[in-house]
Design a protein around this motif. Structure first.
Motif, mmCIF file in Angstrom:
data_model
loop_
_atom_site.group_PDB
_atom_site.id
_atom_site.type_symbol
_atom_site.label_atom_id
_atom_site.label_comp_id
_atom_site.label_asym_id
_atom_site.label_seq_id
_atom_site.Cartn_x
_atom_site.Cartn_y
_atom_site.Cartn_z
ATOM 1 N N GLU A 1 5.180 4.961 -16.245
ATOM 2 C CA GLU A 1 5.386 3.635 -15.837
ATOM 3 C C GLU A 1 6.664 3.275 -15.023
ATOM 4 N N GLN A 2 7.783 4.097 -15.346
ATOM 5 C CA GLN A 2 8.848 3.818 -14.817
ATOM 6 C C GLN A 2 8.899 4.805 -13.286
ATOM 7 N N VAL A 3 8.272 5.910 -13.309
ATOM 8 C CA VAL A 3 8.371 6.536 -12.017
ATOM 9 C C VAL A 3 7.349 5.782 -10.970
ATOM 10 N N PHE A 4 6.463 5.233 -11.585
ATOM 11 C CA PHE A 4 5.341 4.253 -10.710
ATOM 12 C C PHE A 4 6.296 3.210 -9.881
ATOM 13 N N GLU A 5 7.023 2.472 -11.127
ATOM 14 C CA GLU A 5 7.747 1.545 -10.546
ATOM 15 C C GLU A 5 8.705 1.837 -9.457
ATOM 16 N N LEU B 1 0.937 -1.167 -0.140
ATOM 17 C CA LEU B 1 0.139 0.001 0.227
ATOM 18 C C LEU B 1 0.800 1.276 -0.072
ATOM 19 N N VAL B 2 1.913 1.190 0.844
ATOM 20 C CA VAL B 2 2.556 2.483 0.848
ATOM 21 C C VAL B 2 3.531 2.637 -0.435
ATOM 22 N N GLY B 3 3.842 1.490 -1.263
ATOM 23 C CA GLY B 3 4.558 1.392 -2.125
ATOM 24 C C GLY B 3 3.762 2.119 -3.360
ATOM 25 N N ALA B 4 2.344 1.521 -3.244
ATOM 26 C CA ALA B 4 1.420 1.981 -4.425
ATOM 27 C C ALA B 4 1.118 3.658 -4.058
ATOM 28 N N ALA B 5 1.153 3.993 -2.683
ATOM 29 C CA ALA B 5 0.994 5.685 -2.769
ATOM 30 C C ALA B 5 2.212 6.333 -3.141
ATOM 31 N N VAL B 6 3.261 5.725 -2.813
ATOM 32 C CA VAL B 6 4.397 6.442 -3.206
ATOM 33 C C VAL B 6 4.622 6.674 -4.852
ATOM 34 N N GLY B 7 4.042 5.537 -5.590
ATOM 35 C CA GLY B 7 4.061 5.423 -6.959
ATOM 36 C C GLY B 7 3.125 6.560 -7.628
ATOM 37 N N VAL B 8 1.892 6.862 -6.758
ATOM 38 C CA VAL B 8 1.097 7.768 -7.397
ATOM 39 C C VAL B 8 1.550 9.152 -7.021
ATOM 40 N N SER B 9 2.386 9.270 -5.952
ATOM 41 C CA SER B 9 2.745 10.631 -5.761
ATOM 42 C C SER B 9 3.994 10.939 -6.527
ATOM 43 N N LEU B 10 4.287 9.841 -7.406
ATOM 44 C CA LEU B 10 5.413 10.288 -8.458
ATOM 45 C C LEU B 10 4.955 10.455 -9.680
#
Length: 252
Positions: free
Chosen positions: A234-238, A201-210
């Motif tokens: 794609e790259q920044v979400f990853e 969940l945290v990873g997804a949140a950080v991905g959205v924030s980027l």
């Protein structure tokens, strides 16, 4: 079912260098319709990269297994998304008008912004993976690849395509993805995050924030998305997924 298999194989052909059959009855619209399977292809790429990570982790420690895993991913995709990130950084960072930004994105040469964006993104990914236990790092790779392609499909649905299809670097360019196809893409691409628990969940949140600011910048500066912008998203979400999972591991 046969049509869905063909669409999946079209997605494999479009996004990777993996061998896939060609079809005599191919239609240009299949590339757009295959977008629902882009995240599934991402999971495949992530799984192959994770396999390299796990194998290399039996021989080496530190950053080398992560670096080899990322190298494997680049070889599998031909640097497809990485190229988009570099071109997006050059275009959005170097142009003064929408027309000039699009022109820069189409240029095969890579400028300072592109080199910096690509180099820093790869370095941060390696550093994030190196902080994780081997099995967690492997799962994070799979999740990041699937979620990153889901974010790209979301950008296709939420924004308009602004490149001239006749001059696009990749033909036919996917355009006109439906919300229902985004839902399918999300179901196929986001489930690995669940196996990471709160870290996912945290990873997804950080991905959205980027990824969201990059997509917003593209909309403001060029009016929508191009294939390069999708690669950048794609790259920044990853990258965000790996950073978020790493942050949670360090916090523990």
């Amino acid at each position: 079912m046969l049509r869905q298999i063909k669409l999946f194989l079209c997605a494999v052909q479009f996004l990777t260098r993996l061998p896939a059959p060609s079809f005599a009855d191919f239609q240009a619209d299949w590339i757009t319709r295959s977008a629902r399977y882009f995240p599934l292809v991402g999971i495949l790429v992530g799984a192959l990269s994770a396999g390299v990570l796990l194998a290399a982790g039996q021989l080496w420690s530190g950053a080398l297994p992560a670096l080899l895993a990322l190298a494997a991913g680049v070889l599998i995709t031909g640097g497809f998304h990485e190229d988009g990130l570099a071109d997006t950084a050059d275009g959005l960072g170097g142009g003064q008008t929408p027309e000039r930004r699009l022109e820069i994105m189409k240029d095969s040469r890579v400028g300072t912004y592109g080199v910096l964006a690509l180099g820093l993104a790869l370095a941060i990914k390696v550093a994030a993976l190196a902080t994780l236990p081997l099995t967690t790092a492997a799962l994070a790779l799979v999740a990041a690849h699937g979620a990153g392609r889901t974010a790209a499909v979301a950008a296709m649905v939420m924004q308009r395509h602004v490149s001239d299809p006749s001059s696009a670097k990749y033909k036919p360019a996917p355009e006109g993805v439906r919300p229902s196809e985004l839902l399918i893409a999300a179901v196929l691409g986001l489930w690995p995050l669940a196996f990471l628990g709160a870290s996912g969940l945290v990873g997804a949140a950080v991905g959205v924030s980027l990824a969201a600011p990059l997509a917003w910048a593209a909309r403001r500066l060029i009016g929508g998305y191009t294939g390069d912008v999708l690669g950048g998203v794609e790259q920044v979400f990853e990258l965000g997924v790996l950073m978020g999972v790493s942050a949670m591991a360090v916090a523990r």
